[in-house]
Design an enzyme around this catalytic site. Sequence first.
Site, PDB file in Angstrom:
ATOM      1  N   ARG A 104     -50.527  29.145  10.036  1.00 32.53           N
ATOM      2  CA  ARG A 104     -51.857  29.275  10.635  1.00 32.53           C
ATOM      3  C   ARG A 104     -51.896  30.376  11.687  1.00 32.53           C
ATOM      4  NH1 ARG A 104     -54.081  25.192  13.479  1.00 32.53           N
ATOM      5  NH2 ARG A 104     -56.170  25.189  12.607  1.00 32.53           N
TER       6      ARG A 104
ATOM      7  N   ASP B   4     -63.390  29.292  17.186  1.00 35.09           N
ATOM      8  CA  ASP B   4     -62.964  27.961  16.750  1.00 35.09           C
ATOM      9  C   ASP B   4     -64.109  27.181  16.123  1.00 35.09           C
ATOM     10  OD1 ASP B   4     -61.534  25.653  16.336  1.00 35.09           O
ATOM     11  OD2 ASP B   4     -61.372  25.095  18.437  1.00 35.09           O
TER      12      ASP B   4
ATOM     13  N   GLU C  47     -59.680  29.313   6.234  1.00 31.11           N
ATOM     14  CA  GLU C  47     -59.738  27.943   6.746  1.00 31.11           C
ATOM     15  C   GLU C  47     -61.151  27.681   7.236  1.00 31.11           C
ATOM     16  OE1 GLU C  47     -56.591  26.542   9.390  1.00 31.11           O
ATOM     17  OE2 GLU C  47     -58.068  25.452  10.586  1.00 31.11           O
TER      18      GLU C  47
ATOM     19  N   GLU D 249     -66.570  19.227  14.359  1.00 27.86           N
ATOM     20  CA  GLU D 249     -66.138  19.095  15.750  1.00 27.86           C
ATOM     21  C   GLU D 249     -67.174  19.647  16.725  1.00 27.86           C
ATOM     22  OE1 GLU D 249     -62.549  20.757  18.663  1.00 27.86           O
ATOM     23  OE2 GLU D 249     -62.375  20.933  16.488  1.00 27.86           O
TER      24      GLU D 249
ATOM     25  N   TRP E 161     -60.873  27.391  28.007  1.00 23.71           N
ATOM     26  CA  TRP E 161     -61.396  26.076  27.649  1.00 23.71           C
ATOM     27  C   TRP E 161     -62.784  25.829  28.262  1.00 23.71           C
ATOM     28  CZ3 TRP E 161     -56.489  22.511  28.521  1.00 23.71           C
ATOM     29  CH2 TRP E 161     -55.595  22.710  27.448  1.00 23.71           C
TER      30      TRP E 161
ATOM     31  N   GLU F   5     -51.793  26.224  21.482  1.00 28.01           N
ATOM     32  CA  GLU F   5     -52.212  25.011  22.184  1.00 28.01           C
ATOM     33  C   GLU F   5     -51.024  24.114  22.527  1.00 28.01           C
ATOM     34  OE1 GLU F   5     -56.736  24.297  20.675  1.00 28.01           O
ATOM     35  OE2 GLU F   5     -55.178  23.581  19.325  1.00 28.01           O
TER      36      GLU F   5
ATOM     37  N   LYS G 259     -48.595  24.948  12.265  1.00 29.20           N
ATOM     38  CA  LYS G 259     -49.255  25.424  13.481  1.00 29.20           C
ATOM     39  C   LYS G 259     -48.148  25.623  14.515  1.00 29.20           C
ATOM     40  CE  LYS G 259     -52.553  24.040  17.098  1.00 29.20           C
ATOM     41  NZ  LYS G 259     -53.522  23.014  17.536  1.00 29.20           N
TER      42      LYS G 259
ATOM     43  N   HIS H  97     -69.331  28.079  22.003  1.00 25.62           N
ATOM     44  CA  HIS H  97     -68.382  27.248  22.758  1.00 25.62           C
ATOM     45  C   HIS H  97     -68.959  26.745  24.083  1.00 25.62           C
ATOM     46  CE1 HIS H  97     -64.513  25.454  23.276  1.00 25.62           C
ATOM     47  NE2 HIS H  97     -63.916  26.238  22.396  1.00 25.62           N
TER      48      HIS H  97
ATOM     49  N   GLU I 219     -57.627  13.305  14.281  1.00 25.42           N
ATOM     50  CA  GLU I 219     -58.066  14.286  15.258  1.00 25.42           C
ATOM     51  C   GLU I 219     -59.287  15.018  14.720  1.00 25.42           C
ATOM     52  OE1 GLU I 219     -56.336  18.111  17.767  1.00 25.42           O
ATOM     53  OE2 GLU I 219     -54.976  16.625  16.939  1.00 25.42           O
TER      54      GLU I 219
END
Length: 714
Positions: A338, A379, A401, A407, A557, A305, A301, A535, A181
């Site tokens: 997380r 993110d 993190e 990504e 999103w 999501e 996690k 984003h 992923e």
Amino acid sequence: MYKGKILIILCLICSKGFANDGYKLWLQYDYIKNETLRLDYQADVKNLVHFGDTETIKVALKELELGFAGMLDSNYKSQSKSNSVLILGNRANLSKDITGQLGNTFTKLTDEGFIIKSFTLKGKSQIVITGKSDVAVLYGVYHFLRLMQMNSSLKNLNIAESPKIDFRLLNHWDNLDRTVERGYAGFSIWDWHRLPDYKDPRYIDYARANASIGINGTVLTNVNANALILTPQYLDKVEALATIFRPYGIKVYLTARFSAPIEIGGLETADPLDAAVIKWWKEKADEIYAKIPDFGGFLVKANSEGQPGPQNYGRNHVDGANMLAEALKPHNGIVMWRAFVYSEHDVSDRAKQAYSEFVPYDGQFKDNVIVQVKNGAIDFQPREPFHPMFGAMPKTPLMMEFQITQEYLGQSTHSIFLPKQYEEVLESDTYRKGKGSTVAKVIDGSLDNKKLTGMAGVSNIGNDINWTGNPMLQANWYGFGRLAWNPYLSADDIADEWLHCTFSNDEKFIQPVKDMMLKSTEAVVNYMTPLGLHHIMATGHHYGPGPWVSDLSRPEWNPVYYHKADSLGIGFDRTPTGSNATAQYAPEVATTFNNLDNCPEELLLWFHHVSWAYKLKNGNTLWNNLALKYQEGVDEVATMVNTWNNVKPYVDEERFNDVNMLLNIQYKEAKWWRDACLLYFQQYSKQPLPENVEKPTETLEHFEALNFPFAPGN
């Protein structure tokens, strides 16, 4: 006829002698061309003496042999006459004569810290590489070899280093079917189907690379976890990897799916306060440690999501984390819980949700729980302000993190030197205890005397021959490890180290390419998300621009949720007149972010909805500045292409061609980003592009129609 052609091809290959597929990463150990320096090195290392015979010491010796074989003349031992001695061994195995030369240096070291010191004893020049443990010696060996790779002097050495952070981990988002992923370098390197009996030699090289930069842990599986990894069949496979990694000081960790008691345990609930669930996890921990005595623990996690978690049962993060912590406690394992949480049911600003869910529980977690927090509150964007949680939980250990894989950053196609981004975050001041309360001091524990400290990097590693899909992106893996060891290192120094060890010691190569790397981070920000935009990537695969996307099922999103472009302006108001996310920062920080005129311009649209006509510090309007920033990003990539072409004489042909092709793709896609975004936002600004901005050659409709159904990492 065919034999003749084959012979010609082989001769051409051999005559170049210059091909390099990138597999060896920064452990190239290239032959040292400077004869004087090489002869000095040969004299310094000719007589190697080691103490101890553990697997780790054997690994250290093997690495030295490999390094010397590459960097020095193959028969250097017979050629060189030397009274110098190179000594290897941990403190307990060294003689009092040697330890006496080191004074009280050991008292300043952690168990992983090393000493490299030169001195004269009984008429002989000696260099000792030591520490309190064999792993410390191994770290010292890699540091010593790095000095040689960088052509540094081995005279008058007096080095003592300990890692400033305890848990230095890669997080592999690897699935059991070998897909990754958000992975852009091929499939997973873990061949689960053929483990535990087939042990790919690549696992050893993976361990070598990590140990060389001080990484001491690896989370083998995706945070979107699969409970099967906790079954006996897969634990046997995990055990095989743990055995390979152990001599290199690397512990294995697993992601724990919160619903595992139901999915593989036959229970009807995963409620963390249910007695049967508590018993199941304790027994599972006992089972794991019976196979892997040095198992590191769980990464979790939960309730994010769509992932299961304690909130499914009316419980909270403390209930879930502490239940797992109790199961691991007898074995000295840790829970990394997380803080990346957001819910479609929370209509407030997504940037506020992690803080809102975790800060009220400060001080309530068990002492073997560390909360893992992304560098920013959204993110892994090209640029984010530091996460407000870093300034708000003095009683709870917080673990950084970072994302090493890209990504939202052009994936492996785009060259960007991420340690520059990491440095920016680590140097950010939370003001929690006044000026100087940097994020680095929070995560290394020094600000609040934390007992657990950690840094995690989401891995960009795959089974591509060069590991990361792009030779330049190996620097991000390397840089993460170096900053996890010492979060106060500069990106400049890290780039310098990596280039010397990976490519060349020629300053005609080093200086221009280092400059290119250090500028690449800002270039990517500019052609993707300048002035605090964020984003606005295309949906799903996040490949390329998509500021127009507005039809996804969850509001957060959609890119339009973040840029909020309209006829009046653009940007997300997070001040008290908007979502008031700035209130999550210390007053000194909030005051700066709240003030339109004082807010750092690189974060302006993160915190403010700004008029198109608003004038920035340079006197240009917001619209003109936005367009010029997009153009500046494109121009910088053009400079990167030219820089790389100019250093062709100093790079092997294979890696030169790889990077050259990728940089040209990056240049093409930087223009795509510029044109698509400016055409979209121009609908709202109703203003022409500034004179110095190239005009798009395609329409907005063209860009909106582009589709990438099989983009990797989705």
